[in-house]
Write an enzyme that holds these catalytic residues in place. Structure first.
Site, short mmCIF file in Angstrom:
data_model
loop_
_atom_site.label_atom_id
_atom_site.label_comp_id
_atom_site.label_asym_id
_atom_site.label_seq_id
_atom_site.Cartn_x
_atom_site.Cartn_y
_atom_site.Cartn_z
CB CYS A 1 -8.73 1.24 2.15
SG CYS A 1 -7.36 2.08 1.31
CD GLN B 1 -2.73 -3.96 1.25
OE1 GLN B 1 -3.24 -4.13 2.34
NE2 GLN B 1 -3.36 -3.37 0.24
CG ASN C 1 -2.02 5.27 -1.28
OD1 ASN C 1 -2.44 6.29 -0.73
ND2 ASN C 1 -2.36 4.07 -0.84
CD GLU D 1 -6.83 -1.38 -0.06
OE1 GLU D 1 -5.60 -1.27 -0.24
OE2 GLU D 1 -7.32 -1.77 1.01
CB CYS E 1 -0.72 0.00 3.50
SG CYS E 1 -2.08 -0.97 4.22
#
Length: 292
Positions: free
Chosen positions: A230, A46, A170, A221, A75
């Protein structure tokens, strides 16, 4: 465009961190993809961007783009790196900061041992708010939780999985497996990620219970593929395990990139706390093509 960046990692989940506290860089999705490219760019799961406070009571804004160039809500491993970055760069002297994300406000805290604990907020377990379309499905109840059948199209066996759905800002779909080393992450991860019952796509978690305080986890992901760790996936997996009656309130999560500690008291109004490492790998500069 010539920019400076910092490469960081948290439990092997790696990031390019950009400082926009003095002004926006104005990168396009294609330019974010270029930065994340491991062959032609810097390489990262990311891209994390630090922006100034958007309002009273908030220290910074935290913006996340996946390797595919799309912006995402949250995240967890990145949040730890974000906190380490702003402290190391002298952007704050505080041990605890309040950070605005697309998913809401989080509060990372730098601990005395060099790790970072993040209040990840309350989990969302209502399927419609994950979001997950339950039309025509009947859940399987276990403990105080639920598992939902998920048929995977395109599989030779037309396999149906049982997944627990959780949002940590998320969406996550968590399934129990006997052994994460042999779990078909590469095969079923993309099918779960893009399953039509998840209108915003989903992160696919593969959870192996070792004992009530220890698990192993792999995550495919959304927008990034399988990563070494994650953070929100670890939180979602532990929440699912606790709700299913399989885990205690503190759980050590072994990922392929390192160890995370997740704490959750178990109530729907209780926040989830994640503790783990955050490390600067190197500093650099790069020229990003204007036309991509």
């Amino acid at each position: 465009m010539h920019i400076r960046f910092t490469k960081m990692q948290g439990a092997g989940n790696d990031f390019v961190v950009l400082d926009e506290t003095q002004g926006r860089l104005g990168l396009t999705p294609a330019q974010y993809r270029f930065l994340a490219d491991r062959h032609f760019g810097v390489g990262a799961d990311q891209i994390l961007t630090v922006r100034p406070s958007p309002g009273a009571g908030i220290d910074f804004e935290y913006v996340i783009h996946n390797a595919d160039g799309g912006q995402v809500e949250q995240c967890g491993n990145g949040a730890r790196c974000f906190a380490r970055y702003v402290r190391d760069k002298g952007l704050t002297a505080q041990d605890t900061i309040r950070v605005q994300t697309m998913a809401g406000v989080i509060a990372p805290h730098l601990t005395a041992d060099g790790r970072v604990t993040v209040d990840m907020g309350r989990p969302e377990l209502e399927p419609a708010r994950v979001p997950f379309d339950t039309t025509g499905l009947a859940p399987v109840s276990q403990g105080s939780g639920q598992k939902w059948p998920l048929a995977l199209d395109g599989q030779a066996s037309e396999a149906t999985l049982l997944v627990a759905v959780v949002s940590m800002g998320n969406p996550h779909a968590v399934q129990l497996v006997d052994d994460v080393d042999t779990a078909p992450v590469a095969q079923t991860g993309p099918l779960i990620e893009s399953h039509p019952r998840f209108p915003q796509r989903v992160n696919a978690g593969y959870l192996q219970i070792v004992n009530r305080g220890e698990v192993r986890l792999r995550v495919y992901e959304r927008g990034a593929g399988e990563t070494l760790a994650c953070g929100t996936g670890a939180c979602a997996a532990v929440v699912a395990g606790i709700r299913l009656g399989l885990l205690d309130a503190r759980v050590q999560v072994h990922t392929r990139g390192g160890l995370l500690t997740i704490d959750w008291a178990g109530g729907l109004q209780d926040p989830v706390f994640m503790t783990g490492p955050a490390t600067t790998v190197f500093e650099g500069e790069i020229d990003i093509p204007d036309a991509l």
